[in-house]
Design an enzyme around this catalytic site. Structure first.
Site, PDB file in Angstrom:
ATOM      1  N   THR A 269     -34.313  30.166  37.829  1.00  0.00           N
ATOM      2  CA  THR A 269     -34.293  28.935  38.614  1.00  0.00           C
ATOM      3  C   THR A 269     -34.842  27.723  37.853  1.00  0.00           C
ATOM      4  O   THR A 269     -34.216  26.664  37.833  1.00  0.00           O
ATOM      5  CB  THR A 269     -35.087  29.124  39.924  1.00  0.00           C
TER       6      THR A 269
ATOM      7  N   ARG B 117     -40.090  23.751  42.220  1.00  0.00           N
ATOM      8  CA  ARG B 117     -39.379  23.551  40.952  1.00  0.00           C
ATOM      9  C   ARG B 117     -37.954  23.042  41.168  1.00  0.00           C
ATOM     10  O   ARG B 117     -37.393  22.371  40.305  1.00  0.00           O
ATOM     11  CB  ARG B 117     -39.376  24.833  40.126  1.00  0.00           C
TER      12      ARG B 117
ATOM     13  N   HIS C 171     -31.862  37.677  47.057  1.00  0.00           N
ATOM     14  CA  HIS C 171     -32.890  38.595  46.569  1.00  0.00           C
ATOM     15  C   HIS C 171     -33.220  39.661  47.613  1.00  0.00           C
ATOM     16  O   HIS C 171     -33.468  40.824  47.270  1.00  0.00           O
ATOM     17  CB  HIS C 171     -34.162  37.834  46.206  1.00  0.00           C
TER      18      HIS C 171
ATOM     19  N   ASP D  62     -27.939  27.250  39.808  1.00  0.00           N
ATOM     20  CA  ASP D  62     -28.913  27.430  38.724  1.00  0.00           C
ATOM     21  C   ASP D  62     -28.772  28.788  38.042  1.00  0.00           C
ATOM     22  O   ASP D  62     -29.354  29.016  36.989  1.00  0.00           O
ATOM     23  CB  ASP D  62     -30.339  27.257  39.255  1.00  0.00           C
TER      24      ASP D  62
END
Length: 555
Positions: free
Chosen positions: A89, A173, A319, A362
């Site tokens: 990421t 982020r 995930h 990403d």
């Protein structure tokens, strides 16, 4: 005498015309400077963990106003890839907006081992700033570890800081790295028992009133409700069965099957953080992005603004439940509706045809290896503990100590340089010996050394991707490459990070002002995005950009 006065008159007329001409040119130039023929607003969208095939696999379930609008009105780069590893990421978001790879921008992972401080560091972590909007450390973040500019930074510089840049994401982020160093603001979501959008003192000393108002509006609370499929689950034929052994699920619920009572489950799943692993996290992000557009007057004048939006919930869902899950399919169906909402809002506030959007990811993700095994596709799980035991035994036998290795993380081995010197060893020899030892271990496909990465130029294959992700000051001494579809992860859910197509092949869509309609199978790479937007705006490329502007996209 008459000729003399005639000459003077002619000279006066010439000077007057010249002065008038200069005045006209000056006015014309001023008008050119003040009139921006480019988009009033650039919206960059990164969908976290979006494989390219989600566009095609779920397309029949999408409406006309989201993904399909971008395809039908804009330009579809169908063969778009990451040209480096690791596909994580932090590096992904940095590369999209800086137009270069970790080799240059320095974000080599989400976390990495700092060879100087001898500790793990976080890509956006910054102890020199303070949290804004919370007492929690979650706000101690900034882009200070990213070493190059973004196209948003260059737009700010070009417009004498008049063009705004704002980053928005559930993940810190995902907001901070795209927004860059000169951003007006970056906002991310702090869940747990707060459920608030926060920032850091890198950008401001206090949240703007509109953010405070949004936080007390109970918008986050409104999404703590039942999550069931948007359409009848029996129509979700593009994904696997709902009940299977390849998904994680939520604490407090025995089976990872629809529906999910999020309000009840939130008590055992970190409160508001449960929203991050549902499509409602993306809906909340859309709500906040639209609030930012309104409150900050983005796209309301002729000076281009930049809004960087990252949809992170797709990553958390992937995930948790895996690439082939009903939950992933429903998340993308609902994201399509959120994109439609966002585009309609842009039409009504900025104006249809006055803004430009790009959408990418990403990184992608691998199918759950245990699922792949069930359908006879080679895949598996890396035994990190077993590898470490073997490596320590080798180090003790060869060098008399295992302390010659300082850290192992992100499929990289960092050597203790002082110990190597103390033992009178040559660094490259130690790197080579460890590389050959690791290559003999199960599920290791290839191994390369820092010396090789620094002295050999690769132009294709996994070696090129490794080199583009290799930063001499920050990366390790030995780099490991695992077998295809072998991951260091639990037995349920998907992950990412490799140089293989399931991680590198991601969407790249452009649409809006200045964008042609079309599609291509010509290979494009992630670092091409920032130079393309820079070319569209007529501004300098980000200072470390290595990508090329995609001229066939620009009208």
């Amino acid at each position: 005498m008459k000729n003399f006065f005639t000459l003077v008159a002619a000279l006066f007329l010439f000077i007057s015309c010249g002065a008038q001409s200069n005045t006209t040119d000056s006015k014309s130039q001023k008008t050119t400077i003040e009139t921006n023929e480019g988009p009033k607003l650039v919206v960059g969208i990164v969908v976290d963990q979006m494989r390219y095939d989600y566009l095609t696999r779920f397309q029949s379930k999408f409406g006309d106003g989201g993904f399909n609008r971008m395809i039908s009105e804009g330009f579809n780069c169908k063969n778009n890839h990451f040209n480096y590893v690791p596909t994580y990421t932090g590096p992904g978001h940095a590369s999209v907006y800086t137009g270069t790879t970790p080799k240059t921008h320095g974000i080599i992972g989400n976390n990495w081992y700092d060879k100087e401080t001898k500790e793990m560091v976080y890509c956006a972590g910054d102890d020199n700033v303070t949290s804004v909007g919370t007492e929690n450390r979650a706000g101690k973040m900034s882009p200070h570890r990213m070493q190059t500019t973004t196209f948003g930074d260059e737009n700010r510089l070009f417009t004498q800081m008049k063009g705004k840049t704002i980053g928005v994401s559930l993940k810190d982020r995902g907001a901070i790295l795209p927004a860059g160093h000169t951003a007006n603001a970056a906002y991310w979501f702090h869940g747990r028992d707060e459920g608030s959008w926060i920032s850091s003192s890198f950008y401001m000393n206090e949240l703007p009133q509109w953010v405070k108002d949004f936080n007390i509006s109970e918008k986050a609370e409104s999404y703590l409700k039942e999550w069931d499929t948007y359409y009848d689950i029996t129509t979700y034929t593009e994904s696997g069965v709902d009940e299977n052994t390849f998904e994680g699920g939520f604490k407090g619920k025995d089976k990872a099957t629809f529906p999910y009572d999020l309000k009840t489950l939130s008590k055992d799943n970190r409160g508001f953080d449960i929203l991050k692993a549902t499509p409602y996290g993306n809906s909340l992000t859309t709500d906040f992005a639209m609030a930012a557009i309104k409150a900050e007057n983005l796209g309301q004048d002729n000076i281009t603004d930049v809004l960087a939006v990252s949809f992170s919930a797709t990553d958390y869902v992937g995930h948790n439940f895996g690439v082939n899950s009903k939950e992933v399919q429903d998340t993308y169906i609902r994201l399509d509706k959120d994109l439609e909402r966002l585009f309609n809002y842009l039409d009504s506030t900025v104006g249809s045809g006055e803004y430009t959007v790009f959408l990418t990811a990403d990184h992608g993700a691998v199918d759950v290896p245990s699922y792949l095994n069930s359908v006879k596709v080679p895949a598996g799980y890396v035994d990190n503990k077993g590898r470490k035991v073997k490596l320590n035994a080798f180090l003790n036998t060869t060098y008399g100590t295992k302390d010659i290795v300082e850290n192992i993380s992100n499929d990289q081995i960092f050597l203790n340089r002082a110990k190597v010197k103390e033992l009178g060893l040559k660094l490259s020899d130690v790197q080579d010996a460890i590389a050959m030892e690791e290559l003999s271990y199960a599920s290791v496909s290839k191994v390369y050394t820092a010396t090789t990465m620094s002295t050999t130029s690769f132009s294709k294959g996994v070696e090129e991707l490794l080199q583009n992700g290799f930063n001499q000051k920050r990366s390790g001494d030995v780099i490991l490459v695992n077998d295809a579809a072998f991951i260091s992860y639990g037995k349920t859910g998907s992950t990412h990070g490799s140089a293989l197509n399931y991680d590198t092949h991601v969407p790249l869509l452009f649409f809006g002002k200045g964008i042609k309609h079309g599609e291509t199978f010509t290979k494009t790479v992630i670092p091409d995005i920032a130079p393309t937007i820079s070319a569209l705006l007529g501004i300098s490329f980000p200072n470390g950009a290595s990508g090329e502007p995609l001229g066939f996209v620009i009208d």
